[in-house]
Design an enzyme around this catalytic site. Structure first.
Site, mmCIF file in Angstrom:
data_model
loop_
_atom_site.group_PDB
_atom_site.id
_atom_site.type_symbol
_atom_site.label_atom_id
_atom_site.label_comp_id
_atom_site.label_asym_id
_atom_site.label_seq_id
_atom_site.Cartn_x
_atom_site.Cartn_y
_atom_site.Cartn_z
ATOM 1 N N SER A 1 5.379 -4.874 0.545
ATOM 2 C CA SER A 1 5.363 -4.973 2.007
ATOM 3 C C SER A 1 5.751 -6.404 2.377
ATOM 4 O O SER A 1 5.666 -7.306 1.533
ATOM 5 C CB SER A 1 3.931 -4.705 2.492
ATOM 6 N N TYR B 1 -5.450 -6.501 2.685
ATOM 7 C CA TYR B 1 -4.224 -5.746 2.379
ATOM 8 C C TYR B 1 -3.148 -6.682 1.808
ATOM 9 O O TYR B 1 -2.532 -6.390 0.785
ATOM 10 C CB TYR B 1 -3.722 -5.066 3.654
HETATM 11 P P1 NAD Z 1 1.414 6.983 4.320
HETATM 12 O O1 NAD Z 1 -0.012 6.835 4.710
HETATM 13 O O2 NAD Z 1 2.249 8.002 5.012
HETATM 14 O O3 NAD Z 1 1.572 7.232 2.757
HETATM 15 C C1 NAD Z 1 0.722 6.675 1.785
HETATM 16 C C2 NAD Z 1 0.429 7.760 0.794
HETATM 17 O O4 NAD Z 1 -0.404 7.226 -0.256
HETATM 18 C C3 NAD Z 1 -0.321 8.915 1.449
HETATM 19 O O5 NAD Z 1 0.326 10.117 1.110
HETATM 20 C C4 NAD Z 1 -1.712 8.841 0.827
HETATM 21 O O6 NAD Z 1 -2.319 10.099 0.694
HETATM 22 C C5 NAD Z 1 -1.373 8.216 -0.531
HETATM 23 N N1 NAD Z 1 -2.544 7.680 -1.212
HETATM 24 C C6 NAD Z 1 -3.524 6.890 -0.715
HETATM 25 N N2 NAD Z 1 -4.448 6.677 -1.673
HETATM 26 C C7 NAD Z 1 -4.031 7.334 -2.790
HETATM 27 C C8 NAD Z 1 -4.548 7.508 -4.097
HETATM 28 N N3 NAD Z 1 -5.757 6.996 -4.469
HETATM 29 N N4 NAD Z 1 -3.826 8.233 -5.006
HETATM 30 C C9 NAD Z 1 -2.655 8.797 -4.650
HETATM 31 N N5 NAD Z 1 -2.133 8.709 -3.410
HETATM 32 C C10 NAD Z 1 -2.821 7.974 -2.504
HETATM 33 O O7 NAD Z 1 2.058 5.529 4.517
HETATM 34 P P2 NAD Z 1 3.460 4.949 4.017
HETATM 35 O O8 NAD Z 1 3.909 4.046 5.087
HETATM 36 O O9 NAD Z 1 4.361 6.023 3.552
HETATM 37 O O10 NAD Z 1 2.973 4.049 2.788
HETATM 38 C C11 NAD Z 1 3.599 4.072 1.527
HETATM 39 C C12 NAD Z 1 3.595 2.674 0.939
HETATM 40 O O11 NAD Z 1 4.358 1.819 1.786
HETATM 41 C C13 NAD Z 1 2.213 2.044 0.818
HETATM 42 O O12 NAD Z 1 2.100 1.393 -0.437
HETATM 43 C C14 NAD Z 1 2.190 1.027 1.947
HETATM 44 O O13 NAD Z 1 1.348 -0.074 1.656
HETATM 45 C C15 NAD Z 1 3.645 0.621 2.004
HETATM 46 N N6 NAD Z 1 4.089 0.052 3.290
HETATM 47 C C16 NAD Z 1 3.969 0.748 4.453
HETATM 48 C C17 NAD Z 1 4.390 0.157 5.638
HETATM 49 C C18 NAD Z 1 4.294 0.853 6.980
HETATM 50 O O14 NAD Z 1 4.383 0.193 8.021
HETATM 51 N N7 NAD Z 1 4.166 2.171 7.024
HETATM 52 C C19 NAD Z 1 4.916 -1.133 5.631
HETATM 53 C C20 NAD Z 1 5.036 -1.812 4.438
HETATM 54 C C21 NAD Z 1 4.609 -1.209 3.256
#
Ligand code: NAD
Length: 274
Positions: A131, A144
């Site tokens: 991120s 985070y």
């Molecule tokens: P999201 O919440 O849609 O997806 C995250 C997924 O991780 C979900 O499906 C959730 O069920 C799963 N998860 C959580 N804990 C888990 C576990 N113990 N075992 C297996 N799965 C688990 O959000 P996203 O935006 O798709 O996030 C994906 C990645 O992107 C994350 O690592 C997040 O930190 C990163 N990210 C997101 C953003 C944003 O703004 N959405 C920005 C930068 C980075």
């Protein structure tokens, strides 16, 4: 056909990544804690499995299954993750453990499980979804950002350790992305025990979401992140880092500001927004 294992495919970036790999004709193992969330990915031609990244037995079972069925794992995408926001003082240690268990130890468990197979074949790519918070820590996002900074540090070390075995390690660094991430982070923020003194920061984070946390006006679509991930897995010599979106590209630059100036900027935002 090349084979990829993707974690956290119930929603957002993980789901989009599984579909993009499938579109480019990879064999895709899409995983999530709840397999019922994966039925449409199975319909799209993905193999699916239950994988909680905090469970060593899940990790071992899924990796063994792939090696047995396909004889190879060409790419691992460590995507599963969530955001524990809040002032450092208000986040209980149990929540810090939980955050690192998913965002840091999860990728570590999976990396240790796939590496022997990648080294044996002399090729492979590990993509860690970090991120902008992995480069820049802003108020309310300390825990985070700490987890994503740890993921970045471990990825940098790993990249140098496994390069000679033909294994690439890539960090993908999105800014805000339009996924359920932000809403989930707000839910976890709402049930924190609040100490006095941070009301303005809670207000800024909760009401304006200006300090990040998924989507909003500037958020990119998860498909954009998915394309970056799949592109990185398909090139012979990928870059170490891929920021995704304008905010990410700008945010990363914030890391290079002198500390005093960056702190003053955070103060200014806090003063203007509260
Ligand atoms: P999201 O919440 O849609 O997806 C995250 C997924 O991780 C979900 O499906 C959730 O069920 C799963 N998860 C959580 N804990 C888990 C576990 N113990 N075992 C297996 N799965 C688990 O959000 P996203 O935006 O798709 O996030 C994906 C990645 O992107 C994350 O690592 C997040 O930190 C990163 N990210 C997101 C953003 C944003 O703004 N959405 C920005 C930068 C980075």
């Amino acid at each position: 056909m090349k084979t990829v294992l993707v974690t956290g495919c119930s929603s957002g970036i993980g789901r989009a990544t599984a579909l993009e790999f499938r579109r480019r004709e990879w064999t895709v193992y899409a995983t999530a804690r709840d397999p019922y969330d994966l039925t449409d990915l199975a319909d799209a031609g993905c193999e699916t499995d239950t994988l909680d990244v905090t469970s060593q037995s899940d990790v071992d079972r899924v990796v063994d299954r792939i090696v047995e069925s396909e004889g190879r794992i060409d790419c691992l995408v460590n995507n599963a993750g969530y955001g524990q926001f809040g002032p450092i003082e208000d986040v209980p240690i149990s929540r810090v453990h939980a955050q690192f268990d998913v965002n840091v130890y999860g990728p570590h468990r999976l990396t240790r499980a796939v590496l022997p197979h990648m080294r044996e074949r002399g090729e492979g790519t590990i993509v860690n979804v970090s991120s902008t918070a992995g480069r820049l820590a802003s108020p309310m996002m300390g825990v985070y950002a700490g987890s994503k900074h740890a993921l970045e540090a471990m990825s940098d070390a790993l990249r140098a350790e496994v390069d000679s075995f033909g294994v690439d390690v890539v960090l993908v660094e999105p800014g805000p992305v339009k996924t359920p991430f932000g809403d989930r982070a707000m839910e976890m923020l709402d049930d924190l025990p609040r100490s006095d003194g941070y009301e303005d920061l809670y207000h800024i984070q909760r009401d304006t979401n200006v300090m990040g946390g998924g989507g909003g006006t500037f958020g990119v679509r998860p498909d954009a992140v998915a394309e970056t991930i799949v592109d990185a897995a398909n090139v012979a010599d990928p870059a170490a880092r891929y920021p995704v979106g304008d905010i990410a590209k700008l945010g990363v630059l914030g890391r290079y500001l002198p500390d005093r100036i960056r702190d003053r900027l955070f103060d200014l935002v806090r003063w203007v927004m509260s």
